[in-house]
Design a protein around this motif. Structure first.
Motif, PDB file in Angstrom:
ATOM      1  N   THR A  89       0.850  -1.223  -0.026  1.00 48.28           N
ATOM      2  CA  THR A  89      -0.134   0.070   0.087  1.00 48.28           C
ATOM      3  C   THR A  89       0.902   1.286   0.202  1.00 48.28           C
ATOM      4  N   GLU A  90       1.924   1.449   0.883  1.00 44.82           N
ATOM      5  CA  GLU A  90       2.634   2.358   0.999  1.00 44.82           C
ATOM      6  C   GLU A  90       3.513   2.859  -0.351  1.00 44.82           C
ATOM      7  N   PHE A  91       4.003   1.773  -1.059  1.00 48.46           N
ATOM      8  CA  PHE A  91       4.812   1.864  -2.093  1.00 48.46           C
ATOM      9  C   PHE A  91       3.834   2.315  -3.314  1.00 48.46           C
ATOM     10  N   ARG A  92       2.766   1.530  -3.611  1.00 52.59           N
ATOM     11  CA  ARG A  92       1.918   2.106  -4.590  1.00 52.59           C
ATOM     12  C   ARG A  92       1.390   3.530  -4.591  1.00 52.59           C
ATOM     13  N   GLN A  93       0.931   3.825  -3.219  1.00 53.26           N
ATOM     14  CA  GLN A  93       0.555   5.260  -2.969  1.00 53.26           C
ATOM     15  C   GLN A  93       1.557   6.173  -3.084  1.00 53.26           C
ATOM     16  N   GLN A  94       2.713   6.163  -2.666  1.00 53.77           N
ATOM     17  CA  GLN A  94       3.961   7.032  -2.661  1.00 53.77           C
ATOM     18  C   GLN A  94       4.262   7.157  -3.976  1.00 53.77           C
ATOM     19  N   PHE A  95       4.288   6.147  -4.889  1.00 53.71           N
ATOM     20  CA  PHE A  95       4.904   6.502  -6.161  1.00 53.71           C
ATOM     21  C   PHE A  95       3.910   6.203  -7.128  1.00 53.71           C
ATOM     22  N   GLN A  96       2.783   6.402  -6.679  1.00 53.06           N
ATOM     23  CA  GLN A  96       1.560   6.580  -7.722  1.00 53.06           C
ATOM     24  C   GLN A  96       1.514   5.486  -8.877  1.00 53.06           C
ATOM     25  N   SER A  97       1.863   4.236  -8.601  1.00 51.93           N
ATOM     26  CA  SER A  97       1.856   3.095  -9.301  1.00 51.93           C
ATOM     27  C   SER A  97       0.826   2.607  -9.940  1.00 51.93           C
ATOM     28  N   ARG A  98       0.516   2.328 -11.414  1.00 46.80           N
ATOM     29  CA  ARG A  98      -0.684   1.627 -11.664  1.00 46.80           C
ATOM     30  C   ARG A  98      -0.257   0.365 -12.560  1.00 46.80           C
ATOM     31  N   ALA A  99       0.884  -0.142 -12.014  1.00 50.19           N
ATOM     32  CA  ALA A  99       1.159  -1.467 -12.754  1.00 50.19           C
ATOM     33  C   ALA A  99       0.196  -2.586 -12.403  1.00 50.19           C
ATOM     34  N   PRO A 100      -0.252  -3.174 -13.592  1.00 48.79           N
ATOM     35  CA  PRO A 100      -1.024  -4.328 -13.532  1.00 48.79           C
ATOM     36  C   PRO A 100      -0.793  -5.367 -12.609  1.00 48.79           C
ATOM     37  N   GLN A 101       0.632  -5.534 -12.498  1.00 47.10           N
ATOM     38  CA  GLN A 101       1.187  -6.891 -12.076  1.00 47.10           C
ATOM     39  C   GLN A 101       2.136  -6.367 -10.625  1.00 47.10           C
ATOM     40  N   VAL A 102       1.800  -7.321  -9.503  1.00 45.29           N
ATOM     41  CA  VAL A 102       2.820  -6.949  -8.315  1.00 45.29           C
ATOM     42  C   VAL A 102       3.519  -8.410  -8.249  1.00 45.29           C
ATOM     43  N   ILE A 103       4.641  -8.419  -8.176  1.00 43.40           N
ATOM     44  CA  ILE A 103       5.563  -9.577  -8.173  1.00 43.40           C
ATOM     45  C   ILE A 103       5.958  -9.713  -6.615  1.00 43.40           C
ATOM     46  N   LEU A 104       5.514 -10.715  -5.579  1.00 41.32           N
ATOM     47  CA  LEU A 104       5.689 -10.881  -4.343  1.00 41.32           C
ATOM     48  C   LEU A 104       6.598 -12.285  -3.965  1.00 41.32           C
ATOM     49  N   PRO A 105       7.157 -12.328  -3.070  1.00 34.34           N
ATOM     50  CA  PRO A 105       7.950 -13.568  -2.532  1.00 34.34           C
ATOM     51  C   PRO A 105       6.853 -14.483  -1.781  1.00 34.34           C
ATOM     52  N   VAL A 106       5.644 -13.996  -1.287  1.00 26.59           N
ATOM     53  CA  VAL A 106       4.672 -14.980  -0.638  1.00 26.59           C
ATOM     54  C   VAL A 106       3.419 -14.453  -0.963  1.00 26.59           C
ATOM     55  N   GLN A 107       2.247 -15.181  -0.782  1.00 20.22           N
ATOM     56  CA  GLN A 107       1.059 -14.697  -1.088  1.00 20.22           C
ATOM     57  C   GLN A 107       0.504 -13.859   0.197  1.00 20.22           C
ATOM     58  N   VAL A 108      -0.418 -12.831   0.065  1.00 15.69           N
ATOM     59  CA  VAL A 108      -0.908 -11.890   0.832  1.00 15.69           C
ATOM     60  C   VAL A 108      -2.423 -11.847   0.585  1.00 15.69           C
ATOM     61  N   ARG A 109      -3.076 -11.874   1.772  1.00 15.09           N
ATOM     62  CA  ARG A 109      -4.624 -11.614   1.595  1.00 15.09           C
ATOM     63  C   ARG A 109      -4.776 -10.311   1.222  1.00 15.09           C
ATOM     64  N   LEU A 110      -4.943  -9.898  -0.166  1.00 16.14           N
ATOM     65  CA  LEU A 110      -4.998  -8.530  -0.650  1.00 16.14           C
ATOM     66  C   LEU A 110      -5.496  -8.587  -1.749  1.00 16.14           C
ATOM     67  N   SER A 111      -6.819  -7.785  -2.270  1.00 16.20           N
ATOM     68  CA  SER A 111      -7.234  -7.758  -3.377  1.00 16.20           C
ATOM     69  C   SER A 111      -7.370  -6.175  -3.812  1.00 16.20           C
ATOM     70  N   LEU A 112      -6.573  -5.868  -5.132  1.00 17.80           N
ATOM     71  CA  LEU A 112      -6.294  -4.765  -5.587  1.00 17.80           C
ATOM     72  C   LEU A 112      -7.112  -4.830  -6.979  1.00 17.80           C
ATOM     73  N   PRO A 113      -8.079  -3.636  -7.441  1.00 18.65           N
ATOM     74  CA  PRO A 113      -8.849  -3.631  -8.448  1.00 18.65           C
ATOM     75  C   PRO A 113      -7.770  -3.593  -9.782  1.00 18.65           C
ATOM     76  N   ASP A 114      -7.983  -4.624 -10.534  1.00 17.10           N
ATOM     77  CA  ASP A 114      -7.346  -4.740 -11.760  1.00 17.10           C
ATOM     78  C   ASP A 114      -5.795  -4.927 -11.815  1.00 17.10           C
ATOM     79  N   VAL A 115      -5.434  -5.367 -10.502  1.00 19.64           N
ATOM     80  CA  VAL A 115      -3.960  -6.062 -10.335  1.00 19.64           C
ATOM     81  C   VAL A 115      -3.847  -7.335  -9.878  1.00 19.64           C
ATOM     82  N   LYS A 116      -3.127  -8.026 -10.518  1.00 16.63           N
ATOM     83  CA  LYS A 116      -2.842  -9.375 -10.263  1.00 16.63           C
ATOM     84  C   LYS A 116      -1.376  -9.599  -9.450  1.00 16.63           C
ATOM     85  N   LEU A 117      -1.569 -10.219  -8.180  1.00 13.46           N
ATOM     86  CA  LEU A 117      -0.542 -10.645  -7.439  1.00 13.46           C
ATOM     87  C   LEU A 117       0.124 -11.993  -7.955  1.00 13.46           C
ATOM     88  N   ILE A 118       1.538 -11.961  -8.112  1.00 18.00           N
ATOM     89  CA  ILE A 118       2.139 -13.076  -8.792  1.00 18.00           C
ATOM     90  C   ILE A 118       3.440 -13.359  -7.672  1.00 18.00           C
TER      91      ILE A 118
END
Length: 610
Positions: A313-342
């Motif tokens: 949340t902090e990164f995407r808000q601070q850097f005003q990111s609209r990237a459609p994908q977020v690459i993560l090391p582990v799964q998180v319980r988070l649902s972002l509109p039009d964004v895929k967590l990988i």
């Protein structure tokens, strides 16, 4: 619940939790004084808050401490969980509650601003203003931002002046071109030498560069270069060629990942006992164009998925990111509109995660180097003293004694105190000797040591680890006798330092120790000795001056001790008394004594005349 919590408040809060809305939002816990303790977000406020008021074995120790302090609960309902995330992030930054994860990233990062005005200026700023201007950033690396601004200025001629370039002002000839025009950095819109449409074409290209889309600008510059070349306008073609080379050189600084990976956010983490590090990589058009690391200070043993959610949340808000994908090391319980967590296991996206982790490790290493252990020097110094003086334990508390007198008169003593190798001036003491008459340094030292440590024993105060005596074997032996009378011999280490050769003496050892003149141990001992001497001399001088002034007035017939004291308190010195008006002296001493005083003082002045 803990038994120490008032059952009334427990039942009241539990009842209040059961009546909260089952909607997304944030909740706030307050203590009895109305201070905010914790801000949390929830998909279902009712369920989340109720979970705090369960049995003890279902919550952690730190959470149990928090729950004991809760006196009131407030909440804010929002539409979606994403809104709750953003609101929680903003409230934590605003209030900094005691039990929330603390974002250790309070720097004001710079932005690049495209000003909302005719012929917009492009400049850096640390204070974004909501005036319709467009801001790009923030840039964690100021050097990178300046490089980008230099690139833009080299390619696109832009104005830097603050003129209001309205059509009316330009047509009236109100402005004149400046040096920037003459050296080729500006095309002169202030005199109408550049129309607004061509200027705004540059601004559109600049926006693409700032968004990381350099490929489109490169293609356009190539087209302009080739067009000028075909028309045999080689000088103009060379200008575009140089701009193209500058842009391609900037692009080569970004880490090209893969043409198959377009726009993604990469977030990885590194966890320690109390700190959670999170790194963010911004990938645009297959290139890593930005990297930033933050620290989250854990307060309630938060799980990884919760901290990672906060970081996303902090990164995407601070850097005003609209990237459609977020690459993560582990799964998180988070649902972002039009964004895929990988969560990749192999391939190029896994390589990006590894790159992010390398950045984390490098940041942690640099951070530790910037913040050395503040107590390392003290520990090294104490260990050096312990080793050089062969002590049982490090001398964190040192007391040093010195005597002062002139021909046995006004005999005083002083003690300096050093804690962790530094002067502790509030603990300094001075002594007026009671049992010694005349110049007897040995008995003076014995009296002072006995009085000091008799008092510490009576008050059951902490004893020092080391006593330093300013003097040789004689003064040291006198101090040892005093300690023996108090049954303290052998319980406190004691040494003497002789001034001539700075030799160190130990009890029952006729051979002195010579420390290296450059050693830190000797410097601490000398500093303690010098401080005791300075403090003692200061006390001696005050006592001597007071006695001299008092005795001079008491020698006058008819002026007693009380009158002399009143006069000195009022006028400060005999010199000021001589200059004082007669009426002022009479108010203190009366007419009769004033007459005798002035007669004596005038007689003394007459005798002193040649």
């Amino acid at each position: 619940m803990s038994e120490s919590l008032n059952p009334y408040y427990h039942d009241r809060l539990k009842a209040k939790a059961s009546g909260l809305p089952a909607s997304p939002g944030i909740y706030e816990f307050y203590d009895r004084e109305g201070r905010i303790l914790y801000v949390g977000k929830a998909k279902n406020i009712k369920k989340r808050v109720a979970s705090y008021f369960t049995r003890d074995n279902q919550i952690t120790g730190k959470t149990r401490v928090l729950v004991k302090k809760i006196h009131n609960i407030r909440y804010i309902v929002v539409e979606t969980e994403i809104d709750a995330l953003l609101l929680e992030n903003n409230l934590i930054k605003k209030h900094q509650p005691r039990y929330n994860v603390m974002l250790k990233d309070d720097k004001t990062f710079p932005w690049i601003c495209i000003k909302e005005e005719p012929f917009p200026r492009v400049f850096p700023t640390r204070n974004p203003v909501r005036d319709g201007s467009q801001y790009f950033g923030p840039y964690a690396n100021v050097k990178m931002m300046n490089t980008l601004l230099d690139l833009i200025r080299n390619i696109f001629p832009l104005r830097t002046c603050k003129y209001q370039l309205t059509e009316e002002n330009i047509s009236s000839g109100k402005f004149r071109v400046c040096l920037e025009y003459h050296i080729g950095n500006c095309a002169g819109p202030c005199e109408g030498l550049q129309d607004e449409s061509s200027y705004m074409d540059h601004i559109r290209r600049i926006r693409k560069v700032l968004r990381g889309d350099i490929s489109v600008v490169i293609r356009q510059l190539k087209e302009h270069m080739q067009a000028h070349s075909k028309r045999l306008e080689f000088e103009q073609a060379q200008v575009y060629k140089e701009k193209l080379e500058t842009l391609e050189k900037y692009q080569s600084r970004s880490t090209v990942v893969s043409p198959r990976i377009r726009n993604v956010d990469v977030i990885n983490y590194l966890e320690e006992e109390d700190i959670f590090y999170a790194n963010y990589l911004r990938v645009i058009n297959g290139a890593v164009v930005q990297s930033h690391t933050i620290e989250l200070k854990k307060k309630l043993d938060e799980p990884v998925h919760q901290l990672l959610t906060l970081a996303i949340t902090e990164f995407r808000q601070q850097f005003q990111s609209r990237a459609p994908q977020v690459i993560l090391p582990v799964q998180v319980r988070l649902s972002l509109p039009d964004v895929k967590l990988i969560v990749p296991r192999m391939g190029e996206k896994k390589w990006l995660l590894d790159l992010s982790r390398r950045n984390l490790l490098y940041y942690k290493k640099e951070h530790e180097r910037k913040l050395p252990d503040p107590h390392a020097h003290t520990r090294r110094l104490m260990n050096a003293l312990q080793k050089d003086l062969n002590l049982e334990k490090p001398p964190c508390h040192i007391e040093c004694f010195d005597n002062s007198n002139i021909q046995g008169e006004y005999a005083v003593a002083a003690m300096s105190v050093f804690k962790d190798g530094k002067p502790s001036k509030k603990d300094y003491r001075h002594y007026t000797l009671r049992t010694v008459s005349g110049a007897d340094d040995y008995k003076s030292m014995e009296e002072v040591i006995w009085r000091r440590y008799k008092r510490l024993l009576d008050e059951k105060s902490t004893l020092p680890q080391l006593i330093i005596i300013d003097g040789g074997k004689g003064q040291l032996n006198a101090a040892v006798r005093a300690l023996a009378q108090l049954n303290l011999r052998g319980q406190i280490a004691i040494i003497g330092i002789a001034k001539r050769l700075e030799e160190i003496y130990f009890p029952d050892d006729p051979v002195p120790l010579y420390l290296d003149k450059r050693s830190e141990s000797l410097k601490v001992i000398q500093h303690a000795r010098n401080e005791a001497h300075r403090f003692g001399i200061k006390h001696y001088r005050k006592k001597h001056e007071k006695s001299v002034r008092s005795n001079s007035l008491e020698d006058i017939p008819g002026i007693g001790k009380k009158t002399a004291s009143l006069l000195l308190r009022e006028f400060g010195s005999i010199a000021r008394l001589k200059k004082a008006p007669k009426a002022a002296i009479e108010k203190v001493a009366g007419k009769s004594r004033t007459a005798k005083l002035l007669e004596y003082l005038n007689k003394g002045q007459a005798q002193n005349r040649p």
